[in-house]
Design an enzyme around this catalytic site. Structure first.
Site, short mmCIF file in Angstrom:
data_model
loop_
_atom_site.label_atom_id
_atom_site.label_comp_id
_atom_site.label_asym_id
_atom_site.label_seq_id
_atom_site.Cartn_x
_atom_site.Cartn_y
_atom_site.Cartn_z
N GLU A 79 0.81 -1.22 0.00
CA GLU A 79 0.00 0.00 0.00
C GLU A 79 0.84 1.27 0.00
O GLU A 79 0.31 2.37 -0.19
CB GLU A 79 -0.95 0.00 1.21
CG GLU A 79 -2.05 -1.04 1.07
CD GLU A 79 -3.01 -1.06 2.24
OE1 GLU A 79 -2.66 -0.53 3.32
OE2 GLU A 79 -4.10 -1.62 2.09
N GLU A 110 6.81 -21.81 9.20
CA GLU A 110 7.26 -20.85 10.21
C GLU A 110 8.29 -21.44 11.16
O GLU A 110 8.96 -20.70 11.88
CB GLU A 110 6.06 -20.34 11.02
CG GLU A 110 5.42 -21.37 11.91
CD GLU A 110 4.29 -20.77 12.75
OE1 GLU A 110 4.34 -20.93 13.98
OE2 GLU A 110 3.38 -20.15 12.17
#
Length: 299
Positions: A79, A110
């Site tokens: 963004e 992870e």
């Protein structure tokens, strides 16, 4: 046990609630996210102050995370270009499990500390880079691996966690601990832990962009006007900043490819767009400084 993994004592019969009480419980619990961020404000200030000279010196923002934390990092990174014209190559995100993990969980990704380190090294981080490492637990191996690799080359590291006393916050140059406590649905850190992380990421990147002169007053003057809505926003921003009418604002914006900063300086100083751009360049993009500057006559 980590606070974020501890079952909440407030709503042990959540599954029996009528819908109105269920919604109230879920919404009310989110208020803790804001309070946790407010409590961490001094660390957020320290992070922005440390980040600004590195990024001003040419560094990149590199986001690292797994699961929800990693996805929030990607969201913040993508963004920055439409909002502040921040170059894509200077806002990079690493997600455990790769890009595909944005849409579908990659089990076990992870837990791979070595992969976190190697993924970061492939970006060739340097001293001016800022690595934002996000993990609710503060113990995610993938993120800790990236932390180690970043610190090895002297990049600035900012650890964002939701549990006190965890290795990510302790090991980063700046640790931001968002003590959101147990989730209303036990262990679901996509809830208020994720909300708190989103607030911090928004705050860090937005404050950084303000410090880098991407905002004039409170106006988004480096917006990319690449669709109809944003073209209209650019016109409205220019009108608001200068007092010009819509036709005048649009006319100047069309001359400078809808660069709002250039249009503001051109209109307020009654200059052509090339001279306005030259003033902005001399002021490192600072609209206020450009408006105070003098135009150098052509030779």
């Amino acid at each position: 046990m980590l606070k974020t993994e501890t079952p909440s004592t407030q709503h042990p019969d959540l599954d029996r609630y009528p819908v109105d009480l269920l919604v109230d419980a879920l919404v009310d619990d989110q208020a803790h996210a804001v309070r946790a961020v407010q409590a961490a404000a001094p660390a957020i200030v320290a992070a922005v102050e440390a980040m600004t000279p590195r990024i001003a010196g040419g560094g990149r923002l590199i986001y690292v995370g797994a699961g929800t934390s990693g996805r929030l990092g990607i969201l913040d990174s993508v963004e920055l270009f439409p909002t502040f014209s921040w170059p894509h190559q200077r806002a990079v995100a690493l997600l455990a499990g790769g890009v595909g993990a944005m849409f579908e969980a990659v089990e076990g990704a992870e837990d791979d500390r070595a992969k976190g380190a190697s993924d970061l090294r492939l970006l060739y981080p340097g001293f001016n880079d800022v690595v934002l490492l996000v993990a609710a637990s503060g113990t995610t191996p993938y993120v800790l691996g990236a932390l180690q690799a970043a610190r090895t080359v002297g990049a600035l590291t900012v650890g964002i966690v939701n549990n006190p006393g965890t290795p990510l916050a302790a090991g980063a140059d700046v640790g931001i601990t968002l003590d959101t406590g147990p989730e209303v649905i036990s262990g679901s850190t996509r809830l208020k832990a994720g909300t708190a992380q989103k607030i911090v990421l928004n705050t860090l990147s937005s404050a950084l962009m303000v410090r880098l002169h991407k905002v004039y007053g409170n106006l988004m003057v480096d917006v990319q006007a690449n669709n109809t809505k944003l073209v209209e926003r650019a016109i409205q921003l220019t009108m608001h900043a200068t007092g010009a009418d819509a036709d005048a604002a649009r006319g100047v914006l069309e001359q400078c490819h809808f660069q709002v900063k250039v249009a503001i300086v051109a209109l307020l100083k009654q200059l052509d767009v090339a001279s306005a751009q030259a003033l902005l360049d001399a002021a490192q993009g600072d609209v206020r400084a450009a408006l105070a500057g003098a135009v150098t006559p052509a030779a």
